[in-house]
Design an enzyme around this catalytic site. Sequence first.
Site, mmCIF file in Angstrom:
data_model
loop_
_atom_site.group_PDB
_atom_site.id
_atom_site.type_symbol
_atom_site.label_atom_id
_atom_site.label_comp_id
_atom_site.label_asym_id
_atom_site.label_seq_id
_atom_site.Cartn_x
_atom_site.Cartn_y
_atom_site.Cartn_z
ATOM 1 N N ILE A 60 0.827 -1.213 0.000
ATOM 2 C CA ILE A 60 0.000 0.000 0.000
ATOM 3 C C ILE A 60 0.864 1.267 0.000
ATOM 4 C CG2 ILE A 60 -1.934 -1.190 1.131
ATOM 5 C CD1 ILE A 60 -1.255 0.428 3.662
ATOM 6 N N TYR A 113 3.212 -8.607 16.745
ATOM 7 C CA TYR A 113 2.727 -7.674 15.715
ATOM 8 C C TYR A 113 1.557 -6.841 16.278
ATOM 9 C CZ TYR A 113 0.703 -6.087 11.277
ATOM 10 O OH TYR A 113 0.201 -5.320 10.245
#
Length: 308
Positions: free
Chosen positions: A22, A175
């Site tokens: 992205i 994460y």
Amino acid sequence: MDLDLPDLDGKTYLLTGSTSGIGRDAARRLAQCGATVLLHGRDRERGRETLSAVREAGGDGVFVRADLADPEAVAGLARVVDERCDRLDGLVSNAALSVPERETAMGTERTLAVNHLAPYRLVHDLAPLLLESAPARVVVTTSGVHRRGEIDPETIAPGEPARSPPDEYDALAAYARSKLANLLFVYQLAARLAVVAPEVTATAYHPGFVPGTRLYRSVRGPFGLAVALAARFPGVGTSVAAGGAGLARLVASPAVAGVSGAYFAGTERALPDERVDDAALRARLWEASAELVGVDPELPLDPVAVED
Ligand SMILES: NC(=O)c1ccc[n+]([C@@H]2O[C@H](COP(=O)([O-])OP(=O)(O)OC[C@H]3O[C@@H](n4cnc5c(N)ncnc54)[C@H](OP(=O)(O)O)[C@@H]3O)[C@@H](O)[C@H]2O)c1
């Protein structure tokens, strides 16, 4: 998506993690409007290729290689920006990874170092340039998975996650922790900026599940297989193009000018996990991050100095 991006000729953005996914898509969109984009990643070949795409789109830029797990490289990246640019209209911390095994960097767990400490350090080092360039924006790409994150600022160093034995490293937990740290950081930064420099905003972005990027390439097992399959079926999750468009919108669209201390899921404003409202937790993470990075937590954004 109708992006409604203005002419960005004369505007300069640092976009970390723009060699892929992205970030690469957002860089191309900003370049299409005439922006100069400082591209960043580790892979020289993808860096060169992205720089060509940015130039073909009508913008300009430069590729800066830096491994964000290395504190010297993070400081070096900020130095290059400072030396090359006389203004910075947006600092976009989008680079992130998830490592499958416990690794240490910057005195903590590597995923936390790359995904959270590097953005912290970049803001610390580039805040003076952002303030001079105001109005300017800080955008951090987080994830909806932050809701599953657990964080205790007192135990993030060294070798976090401190409470699990070395053989029980949980990559998703690490994460998720780093992505919760992103949100706590953005909201604390926004609170400081509101006093010190209200024309500099800070927002956090969740692109949705984007199986077509390289983020999941080291994920093995059933989830890895599911992502690989999802990437082959348009319509499953969010496309890379939609993820990039949402990021470019937060960076440069007038539709979100002046919006700060906010979380966006795609183009929609969303509520982050309620722990992000915990000002004491945010302040403790800010202090712990400064200590790990080795900088003064009060500089260069000290609300008390402004109020005095
Ligand atoms: N994909 C999803 O489903 C999803 C969902 C929620 C949030 N996000 C977030 O979206 C952002 C972009 O991810 P993506 O999905 O577009 O993944 P991606 O294709 O893997 O892109 C990640 C970018 O970060 C850079 N990067 C990774 N580790 C780095 C390091 N140690 N030092 C410097 N650069 C590093 C990569 O550069 P090199 O490859 O050149 O090193 C690459 O440009 C991340 O913050 C991610 O957490 C993604």
